[in-house]
Scaffold this motif. Structure first.
Motif, PDB file in Angstrom:
ATOM      1  N   PHE A 373       0.659  -1.047   0.267  1.00 34.12           N
ATOM      2  CA  PHE A 373      -0.149   0.374   0.234  1.00 34.12           C
ATOM      3  C   PHE A 373       0.570   0.927  -0.103  1.00 34.12           C
ATOM      4  CE2 PHE A 373      -2.991   3.161   2.473  1.00 34.12           C
ATOM      5  CZ  PHE A 373      -3.407   3.315   1.753  1.00 34.12           C
ATOM      6  N   GLU A 374       1.566   1.370   0.322  1.00 31.47           N
ATOM      7  CA  GLU A 374       2.823   1.830   0.873  1.00 31.47           C
ATOM      8  C   GLU A 374       3.934   2.658  -0.684  1.00 31.47           C
ATOM      9  OE1 GLU A 374       4.007   4.056   3.494  1.00 31.47           O
ATOM     10  OE2 GLU A 374       4.662   5.761   1.854  1.00 31.47           O
ATOM     11  N   ALA A 375       3.746   1.495  -0.788  1.00 34.96           N
ATOM     12  CA  ALA A 375       4.632   1.539  -2.340  1.00 34.96           C
ATOM     13  C   ALA A 375       3.518   2.305  -3.656  1.00 34.96           C
ATOM     14  CB  ALA A 375       4.400   0.104  -3.227  1.00 34.96           C
ATOM     15  N   SER A 376       2.166   2.007  -3.290  1.00 36.58           N
ATOM     16  CA  SER A 376       1.643   1.999  -4.578  1.00 36.58           C
ATOM     17  C   SER A 376       0.695   3.392  -4.044  1.00 36.58           C
ATOM     18  CB  SER A 376       0.158   0.577  -4.255  1.00 36.58           C
ATOM     19  OG  SER A 376      -0.538   1.792  -3.729  1.00 36.58           O
ATOM     20  N   ARG A 377       1.390   4.127  -3.062  1.00 40.38           N
ATOM     21  CA  ARG A 377       0.829   5.459  -2.270  1.00 40.38           C
ATOM     22  C   ARG A 377       2.115   6.364  -3.023  1.00 40.38           C
ATOM     23  NH1 ARG A 377       0.379   6.099   3.314  1.00 40.38           N
ATOM     24  NH2 ARG A 377      -0.003   8.111   2.826  1.00 40.38           N
ATOM     25  N   VAL A 378       3.235   5.060  -3.568  1.00 38.25           N
ATOM     26  CA  VAL A 378       4.364   6.801  -4.176  1.00 38.25           C
ATOM     27  C   VAL A 378       3.727   7.757  -5.262  1.00 38.25           C
ATOM     28  CG1 VAL A 378       6.197   6.362  -5.365  1.00 38.25           C
ATOM     29  CG2 VAL A 378       6.222   5.309  -3.540  1.00 38.25           C
ATOM     30  N   PRO A 379       4.278   9.095  -4.524  1.00 40.90           N
ATOM     31  CA  PRO A 379       3.318  10.142  -5.921  1.00 40.90           C
ATOM     32  C   PRO A 379       4.558   9.675  -7.144  1.00 40.90           C
ATOM     33  CG  PRO A 379       4.662  11.849  -3.736  1.00 40.90           C
ATOM     34  CD  PRO A 379       4.514   9.620  -3.642  1.00 40.90           C
ATOM     35  N   PRO A 380       4.293  10.267  -8.602  1.00 43.63           N
ATOM     36  CA  PRO A 380       5.245   9.768  -9.256  1.00 43.63           C
ATOM     37  C   PRO A 380       5.655  11.669  -9.349  1.00 43.63           C
ATOM     38  CG  PRO A 380       3.032  11.153 -10.086  1.00 43.63           C
ATOM     39  CD  PRO A 380       3.155  10.518  -8.557  1.00 43.63           C
ATOM     40  N   GLN A 381       5.760  12.303  -8.291  1.00 41.93           N
ATOM     41  CA  GLN A 381       6.475  13.631  -8.358  1.00 41.93           C
ATOM     42  C   GLN A 381       8.737  12.944  -7.945  1.00 41.93           C
ATOM     43  OE1 GLN A 381       3.991  13.488  -7.681  1.00 41.93           O
ATOM     44  NE2 GLN A 381       3.531  15.679  -6.700  1.00 41.93           N
ATOM     45  N   LEU A 382       9.281  13.558  -8.558  1.00 41.13           N
ATOM     46  CA  LEU A 382      10.351  12.518  -7.846  1.00 41.13           C
ATOM     47  C   LEU A 382      11.444  13.432  -6.814  1.00 41.13           C
ATOM     48  CD1 LEU A 382      11.680  11.575 -11.711  1.00 41.13           C
ATOM     49  CD2 LEU A 382      11.365  10.000  -9.476  1.00 41.13           C
ATOM     50  N   SER A 383      10.197  15.466  -6.975  1.00 44.15           N
ATOM     51  CA  SER A 383      11.388  15.552  -6.181  1.00 44.15           C
ATOM     52  C   SER A 383      11.166  15.385  -4.277  1.00 44.15           C
ATOM     53  CB  SER A 383      10.959  17.471  -6.053  1.00 44.15           C
ATOM     54  OG  SER A 383       9.289  17.281  -6.784  1.00 44.15           O
ATOM     55  N   TYR A 384      10.147  14.780  -4.512  1.00 46.30           N
ATOM     56  CA  TYR A 384       9.176  14.498  -3.348  1.00 46.30           C
ATOM     57  C   TYR A 384      10.001  12.916  -3.038  1.00 46.30           C
ATOM     58  CZ  TYR A 384       5.397  13.870   0.458  1.00 46.30           C
ATOM     59  OH  TYR A 384       4.912  14.431   1.458  1.00 46.30           O
ATOM     60  N   ILE A 385      11.373  12.933  -2.689  1.00 47.40           N
ATOM     61  CA  ILE A 385      11.654  11.878  -2.354  1.00 47.40           C
ATOM     62  C   ILE A 385      12.378  11.418  -0.150  1.00 47.40           C
ATOM     63  CG2 ILE A 385      13.076   9.865  -2.524  1.00 47.40           C
ATOM     64  CD1 ILE A 385      11.385  10.559  -4.766  1.00 47.40           C
ATOM     65  N   ARG A 386      13.165  11.415   0.073  1.00 45.47           N
ATOM     66  CA  ARG A 386      13.060  10.903   0.875  1.00 45.47           C
ATOM     67  C   ARG A 386      13.391  11.575   2.192  1.00 45.47           C
ATOM     68  NH1 ARG A 386      17.663   7.796   2.990  1.00 45.47           N
ATOM     69  NH2 ARG A 386      17.425   7.789   5.402  1.00 45.47           N
ATOM     70  N   SER A 387      14.078  13.245   1.837  1.00 43.84           N
ATOM     71  CA  SER A 387      13.808  14.238   2.859  1.00 43.84           C
ATOM     72  C   SER A 387      12.368  14.642   3.338  1.00 43.84           C
ATOM     73  CB  SER A 387      14.152  15.161   2.784  1.00 43.84           C
ATOM     74  OG  SER A 387      13.138  15.765   1.593  1.00 43.84           O
ATOM     75  N   GLY A 388      11.171  14.315   2.714  1.00 43.05           N
ATOM     76  CA  GLY A 388       9.808  13.987   2.740  1.00 43.05           C
ATOM     77  C   GLY A 388       9.276  13.104   3.087  1.00 43.05           C
ATOM     78  N   TYR A 389       9.625  12.322   3.222  1.00 47.22           N
ATOM     79  CA  TYR A 389       9.399  11.326   3.673  1.00 47.22           C
ATOM     80  C   TYR A 389      10.141  11.065   5.692  1.00 47.22           C
ATOM     81  CZ  TYR A 389       7.013   6.806   4.418  1.00 47.22           C
ATOM     82  OH  TYR A 389       6.589   5.047   4.892  1.00 47.22           O
ATOM     83  N   GLU A 390      10.889  10.949   4.803  1.00 50.35           N
ATOM     84  CA  GLU A 390      11.569  11.384   6.905  1.00 50.35           C
ATOM     85  C   GLU A 390      10.612  12.830   7.687  1.00 50.35           C
ATOM     86  OE1 GLU A 390      13.546   9.149   7.990  1.00 50.35           O
ATOM     87  OE2 GLU A 390      13.870   8.027   6.218  1.00 50.35           O
ATOM     88  N   THR A 391       9.928  13.544   7.929  1.00 47.86           N
ATOM     89  CA  THR A 391       9.538  15.020   7.751  1.00 47.86           C
ATOM     90  C   THR A 391       8.065  14.319   8.002  1.00 47.86           C
ATOM     91  OG1 THR A 391      10.493  15.971   5.529  1.00 47.86           O
ATOM     92  CG2 THR A 391       8.752  16.964   7.821  1.00 47.86           C
TER      93      THR A 391
END
Lengths: 840, 230
Positions: A373-391
């Motif tokens: 489910f987490e994988a399916s929620r990954v947005p296509p925006q490549l800028s929104y990666i690690r830091s956003g997830y950690e936040t």
């Protein structure tokens, strides 16, 4: 297809992590399957032993402690012309070769038995009439004869009590039906009269089996023909009553094995979640290229299922291999605690394997849902990666805290429900476990904050950076730490439960075994006349101050088996029974003079009885009610015991026999000396043995330890799963941060410093998991003791806490963390930084 | 502008992000129309919102306000799932950091798009072969991305972007990570796309050299798009 390849290569390119995950599933599935097979084989062994004689039996007629008068069979068969009646005489004998091996004697009527000896079941050349035409004739399986090194025909020495007899082995059976053959592995078949002579019960039958039509009137009519003290019960009721005896034992083993699978499942979840988090960018690219949410969901589930299928296949193989070994532990425990049964080979049933395969795959699927489910929620925006997830991970702590409160409240409510359901008990425990998992991130941050200054003080910048690393990558570290904490807490919980139980049993034994010397028959049979005379002689020895006798009797009835303990004792010895409920003085008066009984705690719990209530027992004079004068602590039987005074027993049962007696010595008498005297001068050549209370205590504790051997094995396997899983998770986390470490190297960190940094970080995670496992382990222990064991067996136990368990937990978790950090640390430290920087 | 040739239409598109408890407006009422077969450069400084604009046109993000039409379809009105399917069929992407799938070979990276679009396997393989041959990458077809140079990776990424014959290719700083010589090659490939693959190309860049190659340059400044630099 191409999409699937990305998943498969992801697994292949992380061989360590994939292999470790598979090992987790393999062991989880293997444990569940092995326990299932062992439980099933043990249960079937009992069922077969019943059914093989019963054939198409629908009912049994049973009697009191001494069985039935054989005349009853004659009257039913001849006078009342009731067809389908089969007399049975059963008992155990020892082989006369001094090896201590036992055989079950099964006396039957060869002409009346419905199936066992019919030609269809055995190979040609065997004629049932041989049992009747030859004196002391007996048959056993060819394979049994071979195992015991016996020729056929030949003679065989057997011993029942002190009496030795010789039987003639006239034939070897080679049964076609393997299952029936399995159940007869240790059975010596004779005709009724031979069995009666061997078992010293001439004129008595153990029971009469009947094949009755489903006709209430006929059953009622038959019941009316039966004398007082006998009972007609259906085979199903009898079977289920006996099954009931070991149900809690089997349920607990199954639950513990499922716990191993739950730990395994949690670790699959852990591996998959970390894998999804690591591939966030890759998943975002796929989303950008037009891969839908559902396809990403399926991708992760597909990966999980590949791991699951390999793990389940391996687990089934290992489970079958393990089951034979576990069966020995299970059977040994059943023999120690419930009834003697021999099973040497496991029976692997397709249904059982399918069930575990589905369970393994189902667990994998469940574990995969959240990461998928987490994988399916990954947005296509490549800028929104690690830091956003950690936040997001940081921000979610408060939400998770609320979740923890809700789930723990739910768990507490479920546990406090006035229920005796084991399933609800385990559900409550799992809810609280889940709440704890949700609470882990918050606790982890707090622990790291607490130890950060100390780490800085000891390790300087490395300590500080390592601590920061744990909280900065909270999205990954929280899962790994929670998984390790749950796994370690399980082992703490089970260990504390066993220690508490053992401690309680030790205290109980000290109070229960207060006599100086105990004598009993070697094979549990009642003492015969000469032994009774010997007892009289011992009773009047100058060293002996007081004696008490005991007789254990099992009464069968519609509601199951009731164990009676008949004692003849003085007021002082009555204090050996530590009363949980009831006043000792009043209880003694009622017990010794007014025909009341005292019952053990498990009996009161299982039968919902308290002091002042009555219970119904089938006596030789028909059913009688007995008042309960007290409830006493007893850890000798989990189904419970009803204790009666000899005077009460003699009033209702015609059975003067006893099986044991206890000697209380006069002040100043030396028990060791008397014991030696008994062993060397008075007991040789008899069926009696003498043991000091200390020896008996040690023996009881040895049996206790054997009982929990299987539990300890399961605990150990759960630890192996946990450590394997955690190695995988922590390795993944560290390997993923290759670029970050390469930057540190480029900026002047030496390989040694990097090594220290990585291992410190994983060590912190291990330590935190160990610390978190302590309260959770304590909860698990409390829940196992106060809820699971209480509901399973009805025992009250004292919580015994020893520091070792908790020190072990922290050391185990911290070591797992340190070991997990070593390989990635070594790899990262050895790798030239430019390599990692180029490839990340 | 000829309606028949209209490929992209932005109508009063705005985009803001919530940043430290306040809204930060990145695009503000952007209007634009782009025709099929054009090579358009969106020029602006770092942080001006070029990538955001491309993300909105590509349907991987939604505007806070306004409408976006591609090939006569208002993509801003589509559900997430329909937008994904639309993107899969009509749009190709080229990124500064290539973003090839590391676990797939060069061939498989290209096949992925074709397979997602349900193209017959034989036809897909022929198409991949043709593309790799044209780009001089046939020898490298079974290589994994991390064994390729940056220029090679970007050429594979370009091949992937056009493999399924999209009507629009979005390139976000496609040469930003390449040396001068490779930049020229990649630029030429993109420049040729409207002709060789009949796809419009919108590239986001801060480089004047890239902008100079474009049929049309749109300047993004202060959240506004215009045909002339400020």
């Amino acid at each position: 297809m191409i999409l699937l390849r990305t998943g498969l290569r992801n697994l292949l390119w992380r061989p360590w992590q994939s292999t470790l995950s598979i090992i987790g599933i393999v062991i989880g599935v293997a444990v569940v399957l092995a326990i299932d097979i062992a439980n099933d084989s043990a249960r079937r062994a009992f069922q077969f032993a019943n059914n093989v004689v019963a054939g198409h039996t629908t009912h049994h007629i049973i009697g009191g402690p001494r069985g039935l008068d054989e005349d009853l069979y004659r009257r039913l068969r001849v006078e009342k012309a009731i067809r389908g009646t089969v007399p049975v005489v059963e008992g155990h004998v020892q082989l006369g070769d001094g090896s201590g091996r036992r055989l079950q004697v099964l006396g039957i009527d060869p002409m009346a038995d419905p199936m066992l000896l019919a030609g269809e079941q055995s190979t040609a050349g065997w004629n049932p009439v041989q049992l009747l035409s030859t004196r002391d004739a007996a048959v056993l399986l060819d394979s049994t004869a071979e195992r015991l090194g016996l020729q056929i025909p030949s003679t065989l020495d057997v011993r029942y009590g002190k009496v030795r007899r010789q039987v003639r082995l006239v034939a070897g059976l080679n049964l076609i039906d393997e299952l029936i053959a399995t159940s007869l592995r240790s059975v010596l078949i004779t005709d009724i009269s031979t069995a009666q002579e061997i078992l010293d019960s001439v004129g008595r039958l153990t029971r009469i089996d009947l094949e009755l039509p489903d006709d209430r009137d006929k059953i009622a009519w038959l019941r009316s023909l039966l004398p007082e003290g006998t009972e007609l019960m259906s085979s199903a009721a009898r079977g289920s009553a006996v099954q009931q005896m070991t149900r809690a034992f089997h349920t607990n083993l199954t639950a513990l094995s499922l716990l191993a699978l739950v730990v395994g499942t949690f670790l699959i979840y852990n591996t998959l979640t970390i894998s999804v988090l690591q591939r966030h960018r890759q998943l975002a690219i796929l989303r950008t290229l037009g891969v839908s949410n559902a396809q990403l969901f399926a991708l992760v589930v597909g990966e999980a299922m590949v791991l699951g299928i390999i793990g389940v296949i391996g687990g089934v193989g290992l489970g079958i291999a393990l089951s034979e070994w576990l069966l020995r532990l299970v059977i040994r425990t059943i023999n120690d605690l419930y009834f003697a049964r021999e099973v040497q080979h496991v029976t692997v049933m397709a249904g059982g394997v399918s069930k575990v395969v589905l369970l393994g795959l189902g667990a994998t699927l469940v574990a995969a849902v959240a990461p998928a489910f987490e994988a399916s929620r990954v947005p296509p925006q490549l800028s929104y990666i690690r830091s956003g997830y950690e936040t997001r991970a940081g921000e979610s702590i408060t939400r998770l805290l609320w979740g923890a409160v809700i789930f723990s409240a739910l768990g507490a409510i479920v546990l406090m429900l006035p229920s005796r359901s084991l399933v609800l008990g385990f559900a409550g425990i799992f809810l609280i476990l889940f709440a704890f998992v949700l609470l882990t991130p918050w606790l982890l941050v707090k622990i790291v904050k607490l130890i950060q200054p100390l780490l800085y003080l000891v390790l300087g910048l490395i300590g500080h950076t390592a601590a920061r690393g744990v909280t900065a990558t909270l999205s990954r570290t929280r899962i790994a730490v929670a998984a390790l904490a749950v796994a370690v807490s399980t082992t703490v919980g089970v260990a504390v439960m066993i220690t508490s139980f053992r401690g309680t049993v030790e205290i109980w034994l000290a109070s229960y075994l207060r006599a100086d010397i105990y004598l009993s028959t070697i094979d549990g049979s009642p003492v015969n006349r000469s032994e009774a005379a010997l007892f009289e002689a011992i009773k009047y020895l100058p060293e002996v101050g007081a004696v008490s006798t005991g007789r254990r009797v099992t009464l069968e009835g519609q509601t199951g088996r009731t164990q009676l303990f008949v004692v003849d004792l003085e007021r002082q010895a009555f204090d050996n029974f530590q009363l949980k409920h009831g006043d000792p003085e009043q209880a003694w008066v009622q017990f010794s003079r007014r025909g009341a009984v005292i019952v053990s705690e498990p009996y009161a719990y299982h039968n919902n009885r308290k002091v002042g209530d009555t219970l119904r027992l089938r006596t030789d004079q028909g059913e009688r009610m007995f008042k309960i004068a007290g409830v006493y602590f007893d850890y000798g039987s989990d189904r419970g015991v009803v204790t009666l005074h000899r005077s009460t027993y003699s009033r209702y049962w015609n059975d003067p026999a006893f099986t044991s007696f206890a000697l209380y010595l006069k002040p100043g008498a030396d028990p060791v000396k008397l014991l030696r005297k008994l062993e060397t001068e008075m007991l040789p050549g008899t069926n009696l043995r003498a043991r000091s209370s200390r020896v008996l205590r040690d023996l009881s504790l040895r049996i206790f330890d054997r009982t929990f051997a299987v539990t300890n094995v399961l605990r150990l396997l759960a630890v192996i799963i946990a450590v394997t899983g955690i190695l995988s998770a922590l390795m993944s986390i560290q390997l993923e941060r290759g670029k970050e470490f390469a930057i540190l190297r480029a900026n002047g960190f030496t390989p040694r410093q990097l090594w220290a940094l990585v291992t410190t970080e994983t060590g912190i995670m291990g330590f935190a998991a160990g610390v978190l496992a302590l309260p959770l382990g304590l909860f698990m222990a409390g829940a196992l003791i106060m809820i699971i064991n209480r509901r399973s067996f009805g025992w009250t136990m004292q919580l015994v806490l020893t520091p070792e368990h908790f020190i072990h937990a922290v050391v185990l978790a911290a070591s797992a963390g340190l070991i997990a950090g070593m390989y990635p640390a070594l790899r990262i430290a050895r790798r030239p930084p430019c390599f990692a920087l180029r490839h990340e | 502008m000829d309606d028949q040739n209209l490929l992209v239409k932005l109508d009063a598109v705005s985009k803001s992000y919530r940043d430290a408890a306040r809204d930060r407006m990145v695009l503000s009422g952007v209007d634009a129309m782009i025709e099929s077969g054009q090579f358009v450069a969106v020029h602006g400084r770092s942080g001006s919102g070029k990538s955001t604009l491309l993300n909105l046109i590509g349907g991987i993000d939604l505007p806070s306000d306004g409408e976006i039409w591609i090939d006569g379809q208002e993509i801003t009105a589509l559900s997430e799932h329909r937008r994904t399917l639309f993107r899969r069929r009509h749009i190709g992407f080229v990124f500064q950091f290539f973003h090839l799938i590391p676990t797939l070979t060069v061939t498989e990276n290209l096949l992925l798009n074709l397979e997602l679009n349900g193209i017959d396997r034989v036809a897909a393989k022929n198409r991949v072969r043709e593309l790799l041959s044209n780009l001089g990458l046939l020898e490298r077809r079974n290589t994994f991305p991390d064994q390729l140079s940056g220029g090679e990776q970007q050429r594979v990424a370009i091949a992937r972007a056009v493999a399924h014959r999209p009507s629009l290719v979005l390139a976000d700083e496609p040469t930003g990570n390449l040396d001068c010589e490779t930049e020229r090659d990649v630029l030429q490939l993109l420049r040729d796309m409207p002709v060789t693959h009949r796809a419009a190309v919108i590239t986001a860049t801060h480089s004047n050299d890239v902008a100079a190659c474009a049929d049309r340059v749109l300047y993004l400044q202060d959240g506004k798009l215009s045909d002339k630099p400020a």
